[in-house]
Design a protein around this motif. Structure first.
Motif, short mmCIF file in Angstrom:
data_model
loop_
_atom_site.label_atom_id
_atom_site.label_comp_id
_atom_site.label_asym_id
_atom_site.label_seq_id
_atom_site.Cartn_x
_atom_site.Cartn_y
_atom_site.Cartn_z
N TYR A 115 0.80 -1.22 0.00
CA TYR A 115 0.00 0.00 0.00
C TYR A 115 0.84 1.27 0.00
CZ TYR A 115 -4.15 -2.77 0.10
OH TYR A 115 -5.13 -3.64 -0.26
N ARG A 116 2.13 1.15 -0.22
CA ARG A 116 2.90 2.38 -0.46
C ARG A 116 2.35 3.00 -1.75
NH1 ARG A 116 7.47 3.53 2.37
NH2 ARG A 116 8.15 4.81 0.62
N SER A 117 2.04 4.28 -1.66
CA SER A 117 1.29 4.89 -2.77
C SER A 117 2.09 4.92 -4.06
CB SER A 117 0.85 6.29 -2.38
OG SER A 117 1.99 7.14 -2.38
N GLU A 118 3.44 4.88 -3.95
CA GLU A 118 4.25 4.89 -5.19
C GLU A 118 3.94 3.64 -6.02
OE1 GLU A 118 5.36 5.16 -2.11
OE2 GLU A 118 6.65 6.92 -1.91
N PHE A 119 3.56 2.56 -5.33
CA PHE A 119 3.15 1.36 -6.06
C PHE A 119 1.68 1.44 -6.47
CE2 PHE A 119 6.54 -0.93 -3.45
CZ PHE A 119 7.40 -1.11 -4.52
N TYR A 120 0.83 1.77 -5.49
CA TYR A 120 -0.59 1.55 -5.82
C TYR A 120 -1.25 2.70 -6.54
CZ TYR A 120 -3.34 3.70 -1.96
OH TYR A 120 -3.97 4.54 -1.10
N THR A 121 -0.62 3.89 -6.60
CA THR A 121 -1.23 4.95 -7.42
C THR A 121 -0.50 5.15 -8.75
OG1 THR A 121 -0.01 6.86 -6.52
CG2 THR A 121 -1.96 6.12 -5.31
N ALA A 122 0.39 4.23 -9.11
CA ALA A 122 1.03 4.28 -10.43
C ALA A 122 0.21 3.46 -11.41
CB ALA A 122 2.44 3.73 -10.34
N ASN A 171 9.63 4.73 -8.18
CA ASN A 171 8.35 4.75 -8.89
C ASN A 171 7.76 6.14 -8.85
OD1 ASN A 171 7.82 2.26 -9.97
ND2 ASN A 171 6.02 1.87 -8.72
N PHE A 172 6.75 6.34 -9.68
CA PHE A 172 6.04 7.62 -9.70
C PHE A 172 4.56 7.29 -9.77
CE2 PHE A 172 4.15 11.35 -11.54
CZ PHE A 172 4.96 12.42 -11.20
N GLY A 173 3.82 7.75 -8.77
CA GLY A 173 2.37 7.54 -8.76
C GLY A 173 1.64 8.85 -8.73
N VAL A 174 0.31 8.77 -8.75
CA VAL A 174 -0.50 9.99 -8.71
C VAL A 174 -0.19 10.79 -7.45
CG1 VAL A 174 -2.87 10.87 -8.58
CG2 VAL A 174 -2.34 8.95 -10.09
N ASP A 222 2.60 11.20 -6.18
CA ASP A 222 3.89 11.88 -6.33
C ASP A 222 3.80 13.13 -7.18
OD1 ASP A 222 5.95 9.95 -5.11
OD2 ASP A 222 4.69 8.64 -6.33
N TYR A 237 -0.02 13.37 -13.44
CA TYR A 237 0.09 12.11 -14.17
C TYR A 237 -0.89 12.12 -15.34
CZ TYR A 237 1.46 7.08 -13.72
OH TYR A 237 2.00 5.81 -13.87
N ASN A 268 -6.76 9.03 -6.03
CA ASN A 268 -7.45 7.88 -5.44
C ASN A 268 -7.68 8.14 -3.96
OD1 ASN A 268 -4.89 6.19 -7.20
ND2 ASN A 268 -6.98 6.45 -7.96
N GLY A 292 -2.79 0.63 -9.25
CA GLY A 292 -1.96 -0.44 -8.71
C GLY A 292 -0.74 -0.81 -9.54
#
Lengths: 444, 128, 484
Positions: A86-93, C59-62, C64, C67, C77, C276
């Motif tokens: 649930y680290r967001s770098e994983f789950y919001t990518a 990694n880069f997510g929303v 961060d 996007y 989210n 995810g």
């Protein structure tokens, strides 16, 4: 307004800049195509939504003592799994289209692929699929592409749920499906070999442990299938691979399975995880995303999505599959779960489950009137008992005492109406098993 | 500027053919390899396979594309260039020689006449 | 960074397995056992935690940053969704429970979630019923096309072709093909919309259906959509709506009212469930009245008493496309999100998504070519064709954006636009964020004139720079296998 950042002032300033009114943004939708205001209740606060959802959760009975499995199992999950996943770098990518800022996801996929290969003793694995059933369906279309043939032989001790999915997937493809009934709880060699046709058969499809919990060694079927120019597809339960003979060692060509048991929880049917592995020579016919290791301009190791020419975004109607992404977060869950168990942890877990299953089997079959079905077969985590009357009836009564005693097989095998499929995981205690035995004894 | 050797015949789909008696050597043109980019994989037919003019013969993959190579002539596959399976970059480096793909025993030599000359092909890619 | 397996130290352990509380010993035929344990890594819990924490930082997510990956609707989210979906009242539920005698009463809350989400999607999309089974958008497409096949079979129709516009996602033609249909591509006109004249010519008796993305992948709404649906219906074809871009239409118009027979909804796009890193998603499929009998088994229904149950008595159903009820954990999050937004909130979503996309389009118009110069919906498609003349391609623009702290847009799609940059900002982003992105895009456009070489070097701020994809595909290294 929740989840919308722009203030009214900003909104107006932006519209002003565009020289449009808010209504004009939708001028391209003709008036006669517009809809009436949606009949959806006004929005709620987070607190109200949480209260409502907790209320619904309370209407589910989640504290049953459960011996229900049938392909989906209640395993213990270490806390570190979700803390990492649930680290967001994983789950919001999203899908790692830009490798330079997706090395986390990409390396994890590569490690997941490696982990699946090590579990199954196969050469290559894909980045994952939706669930075990869709992975199996994709495996058989892959076998059809490899062999150029259109007939399948499916052992009926393969999960009936997966067999229904196979039917749905292939119904419009002009594919022949030959289903062979098992013999004494295992794949019927004579029937399968009799049906093998060295012009027509694309693949033989089996499962280990099979739906009845019986263990098998399909090396002989691999040999027979290969002699006929067909492939052997084995669907397997990954926790069992902590101790049982691997599909790779049996010479399987494609291996699939349901990864729910690898840290995902039951979640009332999903999201789950399908895995798929194969031999190196078939990798370019394998569906799904694949991560590969390469180097950057400075020679540093890095990972990319690779062999993409197989995929829908390049090959469109000639693609190996229509699948677009993988089940990335679920694959990451499985990877962290297996990392935490480790080499010896997985083997010990499998041994513990097998011991408890043996205990449950002895205990239940010691009851007068309860018989072990297929007693000559080895079992791992699940077994079949035969009751003196319809198993569904017994299960219905035991639910009243907060016990899910197992899966009544009559739903899919009418001839096994009195039979109950009982599953045991490491979470079931001796006390709970004894309680089930007592309750069943009272009934029988 | 793409190289278009004068001694070969061409198709609109950018295959070249070199006739030698009853057999034809087949490959993809310099223009085609350049359009595809770095070629990463080639799927060749099996020897002895019968092929029909216009049917899929070879699949050529690059990192961002996959392209079918169609049989320019009908006949039987008598040889394939397995060197390009191990080293697909040969097609990029030397499309008309070491990067050849398939040798076909031609069943209808008249089909050759319908193919483009180097001059015509040059015009074709000029307009492409 | 080392792989997990390379960090393994013999004898190290992260977890202890409970000791056995039974005296029985498994009695498995030795020939059925593996001869040595699987070569999983041997690590401490801290090793594992540090490994994945380090990976996450690459990694880069929303969460961060911005996007704007076109077509993927990378909106914020909400965190409440995880809190809800993590409730053991949902996570611990075995999916076979309702199949046991008396089992449905054990899962009334979960069945209500499925039932109510179905009802909400019906209202939002104007369809007669939904199946919650499909586990992703492409899986929804497959479900829809399998229903097309079942419908025509039942009608006695011999139809084998599906029409798809050239701007479609690759999943559309791939889906039609793996479901057993031939694919015929319909080119677009010079306004980026399907060419009606060419469609007319293609509409033969062989046509089983048409798959249309609405709005299309150029972010354009096709005002002729109702006419297109009528034309396809005239040859007894079915019309499929790829709902990937539903975010633009929320509360404005409904696929069912436009004449579509089938639509899939990407819950992970429109309804804000996390992507995810590529999944899990959910792609429920809605259908018009005449296709309801073909929906996958099972459907949640409600008895007059208010009790929910699973209806398995559906003889014309295409069967199962998923083992149970789809990605339940994802559906749960989408349901909570819709409850939180409400009908008024849904309207605000589409308005702000469209406003944000047009704002970017308008501001960048002097600097980049536009695929089509008109008001777009939720996304705008620009082209780096102008920059490409100086050797700066869409790919380079993407890499330069990475160095400026943004996730790049989708590049080289749709295929009909050269050097395409497909930008979807979503409604959750603020004007300040859009302005920063716009400034970065302008700076890149200027650099393409003044210093194109500096862009070819991008990205320089990332753990790795441009990777050799050719080498990856020529000599695939796809797994680290045990050495022996």
């Amino acid at each position: 307004m929740p989840f919308i950042a722009n203030t009214e002032e900003q909104r107006l300033a932006m519209l002003d800049e565009l020289g449009l009114t808010a209504e004009q943004l939708f001028d391209d939708i003709p008036a006669e195509l517009r809809c009436a205001p949606l009949r959806v209740d006004p929005g709620l606060s987070e607190q109200e939504v949480r209260t409502r959802m907790a209320g619904l959760a309370d209407r589910n009975v989640s504290d049953l003592i459960s011996f229900l499995g049938a392909g989906y199992y209640d395993h213990f999950v270490p806390a570190a799994v979700n803390a990492l996943v649930y680290r967001s770098e994983f789950y919001t990518a999203y899908t790692p289209y830009q490798p330079e800022i997706s090395q986390g996801t990409l390396q994890a996929i590569y490690e997941y692929q490696s982990m699946i290969c090590r579990l199954t003793d196969m050469d290559v694995a894909n980045a994952s699929m939706y669930d075990g059933g869709t992975a199996l369906c994709e495996a058989l279309t892959m076998a059809i592409r490899i062999s150029g043939r259109k007939s399948l032989i499916i052992d009926e001790s393969v999960s009936p749920i997966h067999r229904i999915m196979i039917q749905s997937y292939t119904d419009n493809l002009g594919i022949e499906r030959i289903q062979t009934p098992p013999s004494a709880g295992c794949a019927n060699r004579d029937r399968i070999i009799e049906q093998l046709n060295n012009q027509k058969t694309a693949a033989v499809i089996v499962q280990n442990p099979n739906f009845f919990g019986c263990l098998d060694d399909f090396s002989d079927l691999a040999e027979a299938a290969h002699a006929a120019g067909a492939l052997l597809i084995v669907s397997c339960y990954p926790i069992a691979l902590g101790m049982v003979k691997t599909p790779g060692a049996m010479n399987a060509d494609i291996v699939t399975g349901e990864g729910q048991c690898l840290g995902l929880g039951l979640n009332f049917g999903g999201p789950y995880l399908g895995f798929m592995a194969t031999r190196k020579k078939h990798v370019r016919k394998m569906p799904g995303r694949i991560a590969g290791r390469t180097v950057d301009r400075q020679g540093r190791d890095g990972f990319v999505l690779t062999l993409q020419a197989r995929e829908q975004h390049i090959r469109r109607e000639k693609a190996a599959s229509n699948i677009c992404t993988n089940q990335s977060l679920c694959a990451l869950t499985a990877l962290t779960y297996l990392s935490l168990l480790g080499k010896h942890g997985l083997a010990e877990l499998a041994a513990l489950i097998a011991d408890k299953t043996e205990y449950a089997c002895q205990k239940l079959t010691a009851i007068d009137g309860v018989k072990r079905k297929f007693p000559e077969k080895s079992i791992f985590n699940e077994f079949v008992i035969e009751l003196p009357y319809a198993a569904g009836e017994a299960v219905g009564r035991l639910i009243e005492s907060k016990m899910a005693a197992g899966f009544p097989l009559g739903r899919y095998y009418p001839e096994l109406e009195r039979c109950l499929l009982v599953a045991v995981t490491e979470k079931r205690t001796r006390h709970e098993i004894d309680r089930l035995a007592d309750a069943l004894e009272d009934l029988v | 500027m793409s190289n278009v050797p004068a001694n070969l015949r061409y198709t609109e789909q950018h295959e070249w053919v070199k006739i030698d008696g009853g057999t034809a050597l087949v490959g993809i043109t310099d223009f085609a390899q350049n359009a595809l980019g770095d070629i990463t994989f080639v799927e060749l037919p099996t020897v002895d396979q019968d092929v029909q003019q216009g049917n899929e013969l070879v699949v050529v993959e690059s990192t961002k594309a996959a392209s079918d190579v169609y049989a320019p002539l009908s006949g039987k596959v008598v040889e394939v260039n397995s060197a390009v399976e191990d080293e697909p970059e040969l097609i990029n480096a030397d499309p008309f020689n070491r990067g050849w793909l398939v040798k076909i025993k031609v069943s209808d030599p008249a089909q050759v006449e319908s193919m483009m000359s180097a001059e015509d092909y040059q015009k074709h890619i000029g307009n492409d | 960074m080392k792989l997990l397996f390379e960090k393994s130290v013999a004898g190290r352990r992260a977890s202890r397995i409970p000791s056995s509380d039974v005296d029985a010993k498994a009695n498995i035929d030795r020939r059925l056992l593996r001869d040595r344990p699987a070569e999983l890594p041997e690590l401490s819990e801290l090793d594992v935690v540090r490994h994945f924490t380090e990976l996450s930082k690459k990694n880069f997510g929303v969460d961060d940053g911005f996007y704007p990956l076109g077509s993927c609707t990378m909106k914020y989210n909400p965190k409440m969704a995880e809190a809800i979906a993590g409730d053991p009242g949902y996570t611990a539920l075995h999916p076979s429970l309702p199949q046991l005698p008396g089992g449905a009463r054990l899962v009334q809350g979960a069945l209500e979630v499925l039932y109510q989400t179905d009802r909400l999607l019906r209202e939002i999309c104007g369809m007669s019923a939904f199946s919650m089974q499909p586990m992703a958008g492409a899986h929804g497409e497959l479900t829809g096309v399998l229903m097309m096949a079942a419908y025509h079979k039942h009608q006695g129709n011999k139809k084998d072709t599906i029409l798809i516009p050239d701007t479609a996602h690759g999943t559309n033609p791939a889906t039609a093909a793996i479901a057993g249909f031939k694919v015929e591509t319909i080119p677009s006109d010079n306004h980026g919309r399907m060419d009606i004249e060419l469609l007319k010519n293609a509409l033969t008796d062989q046509v089983a259906g048409l798959m249309l993305t609405c709005p299309n992948t150029l972010g354009l709404f096709n005002h002729q959509v109702k006419e297109i649906c009528r034309m396809v219906r005239d040859v007894d074809g079915l019309i499929y709506c790829d709902g990937a871009n539903l975010n633009a239409l929320l509360g404005r118009c409904r696929p069912g009212d436009l004449g579509f027979d089938i639509v899939h909804v990407n819950l992970h796009k429109t309804f804000a469930t996390p992507h995810g890193g590529g999944g899990p998603g959910a792609g429920p499929v809605g259908v018009s009245e005449k296709l309801v009998p073909y929906l996958p088994i099972s459907i949640v229904s409600r008895r007059p008493s208010g009790r929910y149950y699973l209806d398995y008595n559906r003889p014309h159903s295409i069967g199962y496309v998923a083992p149970f009820y789809g990605s339940f954990g994802v559906i749960l999050k989408a349901y909570a999100y819709i409850l939180m937004l409400g009908g008024d909130g849904l309207m605000r979503v589409s308005e702000n998504a469209v406003l944000n996309a047009n704002y970017i389009r308008h501001k960048l118009k002097p600097y980049y070519d536009q695929a089509v110069d008109e008001v777009c919906k939720h996304e705008c498609v620009l082209s780096a064709a102008r920059q490409a003349k100086n050797g700066v391609r869409a790919f380079d623009v993407a890499k330069a954006l990475i160095d400026r702290g943004f996730h790049p847009p989708t590049v080289y799609f749709p295929l009909t636009v050269p050097e395409a940059l497909m930008i979807e900002p979503t409604e959750t982003e603020s004007k300040e964020t859009l302005d920063k992105f716009i400034d970065a895009m302008i700076e890149i456009a200027q650099l393409s004139e003044t210093d194109p070489a500096s862009l070819a070097a991008c990205p320089v701020s990332t753990p790795v720079d441009r990777l050799d994809e050719t080498r990856a595909a020529r000599k695939p290294d796809l797994a680290l296998l045990p050495t022996e």
